[in-house]
Design a protein around this motif. Structure first.
Motif, PDB file in Angstrom:
ATOM      1  N   PRO A 128       0.937  -1.235  -0.029  1.00  0.00           N
ATOM      2  CA  PRO A 128      -0.097   0.056   0.025  1.00  0.00           C
ATOM      3  C   PRO A 128       1.063   1.340  -0.070  1.00  0.00           C
ATOM      4  O   PRO A 128       1.809   1.134   0.567  1.00  0.00           O
ATOM      5  N   GLU A 129       0.534   2.369  -0.589  1.00  0.00           N
ATOM      6  CA  GLU A 129       1.164   3.522  -0.853  1.00  0.00           C
ATOM      7  C   GLU A 129       0.398   4.316   0.138  1.00  0.00           C
ATOM      8  O   GLU A 129      -0.659   4.505   0.529  1.00  0.00           O
ATOM      9  N   PRO A 130       1.313   5.591   0.401  1.00  0.00           N
ATOM     10  CA  PRO A 130       0.666   6.309   1.371  1.00  0.00           C
ATOM     11  C   PRO A 130      -0.738   7.275   0.919  1.00  0.00           C
ATOM     12  O   PRO A 130      -1.607   7.428   1.598  1.00  0.00           O
ATOM     13  N   SER A 163       3.726   9.374 -10.135  1.00  0.00           N
ATOM     14  CA  SER A 163       3.624   9.241 -11.471  1.00  0.00           C
ATOM     15  C   SER A 163       2.926   7.852 -12.045  1.00  0.00           C
ATOM     16  O   SER A 163       2.227   7.563 -11.159  1.00  0.00           O
ATOM     17  N   VAL A 164       3.063   7.620 -13.390  1.00  0.00           N
ATOM     18  CA  VAL A 164       2.075   6.688 -13.935  1.00  0.00           C
ATOM     19  C   VAL A 164       2.457   5.283 -13.311  1.00  0.00           C
ATOM     20  O   VAL A 164       3.633   4.941 -13.319  1.00  0.00           O
ATOM     21  N   GLY A 165       1.321   4.495 -12.947  1.00  0.00           N
ATOM     22  CA  GLY A 165       1.844   3.457 -12.182  1.00  0.00           C
ATOM     23  C   GLY A 165       1.633   3.460 -10.566  1.00  0.00           C
ATOM     24  O   GLY A 165       1.544   2.325 -10.166  1.00  0.00           O
ATOM     25  N   ASN A 166       1.713   4.646 -10.052  1.00  0.00           N
ATOM     26  CA  ASN A 166       1.331   4.735  -8.679  1.00  0.00           C
ATOM     27  C   ASN A 166       0.078   4.624  -8.208  1.00  0.00           C
ATOM     28  O   ASN A 166      -0.994   4.795  -9.285  1.00  0.00           O
ATOM     29  N   TYR A 167      -0.635   4.271  -6.843  1.00  0.00           N
ATOM     30  CA  TYR A 167      -1.871   4.309  -6.616  1.00  0.00           C
ATOM     31  C   TYR A 167      -2.238   5.375  -5.661  1.00  0.00           C
ATOM     32  O   TYR A 167      -1.484   5.693  -5.016  1.00  0.00           O
ATOM     33  N   MET A 168      -3.654   5.756  -5.711  1.00  0.00           N
ATOM     34  CA  MET A 168      -3.914   6.857  -4.932  1.00  0.00           C
ATOM     35  C   MET A 168      -5.609   6.514  -4.820  1.00  0.00           C
ATOM     36  O   MET A 168      -6.253   5.862  -5.455  1.00  0.00           O
ATOM     37  N   LYS A 200      -5.182   2.985  -9.599  1.00  0.00           N
ATOM     38  CA  LYS A 200      -4.045   3.133 -10.345  1.00  0.00           C
ATOM     39  C   LYS A 200      -3.887   4.227 -11.498  1.00  0.00           C
ATOM     40  O   LYS A 200      -4.952   4.359 -12.272  1.00  0.00           O
ATOM     41  N   ILE A 201      -2.783   5.034 -11.530  1.00  0.00           N
ATOM     42  CA  ILE A 201      -2.729   6.213 -12.201  1.00  0.00           C
ATOM     43  C   ILE A 201      -2.387   5.633 -13.779  1.00  0.00           C
ATOM     44  O   ILE A 201      -1.327   4.901 -13.947  1.00  0.00           O
TER      45      ILE A 201
END
Length: 171
Positions: free
Chosen positions: A85-87, A123-128, A134-135
């Protein structure tokens, strides 16, 4: 003389009866000619099917008021496929704001402000977002996401979403 009165009295009656003949004889003749070739057709009675009894056993049938898929938490069908998991996945998309972009080595980065006023670079490929967003692309004015959400039956479906650049507020 009485005899002549009687004959004269019967004469109009006999003439009247002689002229009457059979009433509507031409109509009856026409009806008989029209109905000569007409025959009605009656279809045979259908065969009766043998009765097959049905035993109702409610214990073996599914309750229509009970959901078919109980578990809505992702386990073996986890759409993230083991990524950490991303912030920015801790926040909903409504709370995240795109405040700017950067370009470095022909790669576009977006600046995202979280509710705690921290700014993150993605950037492209990150999650939010909380729906596994997914971006997939970043432009100067927006970020396009592909989110995975569970529907009412527990199946995963794709959904597109966009985060737009927030214009700076002039004071």
């Amino acid at each position: 003389m009485k005899k002549w009165y009687f004959i004269l009295g019967c004469l109009p009656l006999s003439l009247l009866l002689a002229g009457c003949g059979e009433p509507n004889s031409d109509l009856r003749t026409w009806m008989n000619e029209q109905g000569k070739g007409m025959r009605g057709k009656i279809e045979p009675i259908p065969e009766v099917q043998e009765y097959e009894p049905f035993t109702y056993d409610a214990g073996k049938l599914q309750d229509p008021f009970f959901p078919r898929k109980i578990d809505t938490q992702p386990e073996k069908g986890d759409p993230r496929n083991g990524h950490k998991p991303e912030p920015l996945e801790a926040y909903s998309l409504d709370g995240l704001k795109m405040v700017g972009t950067l370009s470095r080595d022909k790669v576009m980065y977006a600046l995202i402000q979280a509710p705690g006023k921290d700014v993150y670079q993605v950037s492209v490929g990150n999650y939010m977002g909380q729906d596994y967003g997914k971006i997939i692309s970043i432009t100067e004015t927006e970020i396009q996401l592909r989110e995975l959400v569970q529907d009412g039956t527990g199946d995963w479906t794709d959904r597109s979403n966009t985060v737009h650049l927030v214009e700076s507020e002039k004071k």
